[in-house]
Design an enzyme around this catalytic site. Structure first.
Site, PDB file in Angstrom:
ATOM      1  N   SER A 106      62.831  81.670  27.930  1.00  0.00           N
ATOM      2  CA  SER A 106      63.251  80.457  28.482  1.00  0.00           C
ATOM      3  C   SER A 106      63.467  80.552  30.044  1.00  0.00           C
ATOM      4  O   SER A 106      63.282  79.461  30.797  1.00  0.00           O
ATOM      5  CB  SER A 106      64.404  79.682  28.041  1.00  0.00           C
ATOM      6  N   GLU A 142      57.319  75.972  23.383  1.00  0.00           N
ATOM      7  CA  GLU A 142      58.703  76.107  22.574  1.00  0.00           C
ATOM      8  C   GLU A 142      58.355  75.405  21.083  1.00  0.00           C
ATOM      9  O   GLU A 142      57.570  74.649  21.207  1.00  0.00           O
ATOM     10  CB  GLU A 142      59.940  75.437  23.232  1.00  0.00           C
TER      11      GLU A 142
END
Length: 324
Positions: A101, A196
């Protein structure tokens, strides 16, 4: 969903005099030696640099990072630079790791570049079916949608996965983010392949959704400290990083109290992968830029340990000679 360098422009490296790092081992309790899965041994270096590419080895820093790797049963990649002196500390800095991330900081930068500060109030809509795990902000706004500004805030400060995916769709997908990095930063190393949660599903040896510590630090430096982004957009990105809610136990925990840290963390699905990239402002000094990428040995379901990142940051700060 619906919606209404390495490869740098400047080179990085060495120049003037080699700085001997001070007593790094004294600040660490872990023990061991390092590993590098590529051709050539892992190295730790410090240098007073003009960013031209070379650096001189330093035994204390090398020993410190090797001890961390063995003590934590982990693989560590680190690049840190003092932008005031040009001194560098490196360990596996050209080796590929998953970035997880941390890439959301670059995604927010691409959105800012595309829309400008004045365009960040545009609202994007998404469906309940689009909401995935680790979406603490976006899951509360399905009925109303969120502005680009709010989505970037959620993605960077809270690592909100759904917010990131909505932003990916708006810019045209992960490939467009890669194009932004290459065009604006000269980065042809970082791979942006998936959204994601898939971009965090990485195993050692895979190349998708990876970069190197040196390249990640280089990109962050360009975006926060240089003029890649216009001033207003650069200030906004810096504010998001400085007010990040997920990094108190990683790089921030390894630098002296009173230093300002703007960072973006990342956590992998497998092998305890854990990352942090940061710009650090020591009082009265030029900023430091640091990227730490890690994963654990052993089982695929191994757990991350934030203290590894904090200890690595502490060692890097000591090696740079900036701890006081």
């Amino acid at each position: 969903m619906q919606h209404h360098r390495p490869s740098r422009r400047r080179s990085a490296g060495a120049g003037r005099a080699v700085l001997a790092a001070c007593a790094v081992l004294a600040v660490l309790s872990a023990t061991g030696c390092g590993q590098d899965g590529r051709t050539g041994a892992a190295t730790a270096t410090t240098a007073a640099a003009d960013r031209s590419g070379s650096a001189s080895g330093n035994a204390s820093a090398k020993d410190a990072f090797a001890r961390l790797e063995r003590g934590y049963g982990a693989h560590l990649g680190l690049y840190a630079v003092d932008t005031g002196t040009g001194r560098e500390v490196t360990w596996n800095d050209k080796r590929r790791f998953s970035y997880n991330s941390t890439v959301k900081s670059f995604l927010a930068a691409a959105v800012l570049k595309k829309n400008g500060s004045d365009g960040m109030d545009r609202v994007l809509r998404y469906d309940r079916a689009d909401v995935i795990e680790n979406s603490p902000v976006s899951e509360k706004h399905v009925d109303t949608g969120m502005s680009l500004r709010a989505l970037c805030d959620a993605a960077v400060r809270y690592s909100d996965n759904t917010a990131a995916n909505v932003l990916f769709e708006d810019i045209g997908g992960p490939g467009r983010l890669g194009a932004f990095l290459k065009k604006e930063l000269g980065d042809d190393i970082t791979r942006t392949d998936r959204i994601e949660p898939f971009l965090s599903r990485w195993s050692p040896g895979e190349r998708h959704d990876t970069s190197t510590p040196r390249q990640m630090a280089s990109d962050l430096r360009d975006l926060v400290l240089d003029d890649t982004l216009p001033r207003a957009e650069r200030r906004q990105l810096t504010t998001w990083l400085r007010t990040n809610t997920t990094g108190d136990t990683t790089i921030r925990a390894g630098v002296p109290k009173g230093w300002t840290v703007g960072d973006k963390t990342g956590t992998g699905s497998y092998f305890g992968a854990r990352d942090d990239i940061a710009v650090i402002w020591p009082p009265g000094r030029k900023p430091l830029v640091m990227a730490i990428l890690t994963y654990r040995d052993g089982a695929k379901d191994g757990k991350a340990d934030d203290k590894l990142l904090a200890d690595a940051a502490k060692a890097a700060v000591t090696a740079l000679g900036t701890e006081r």
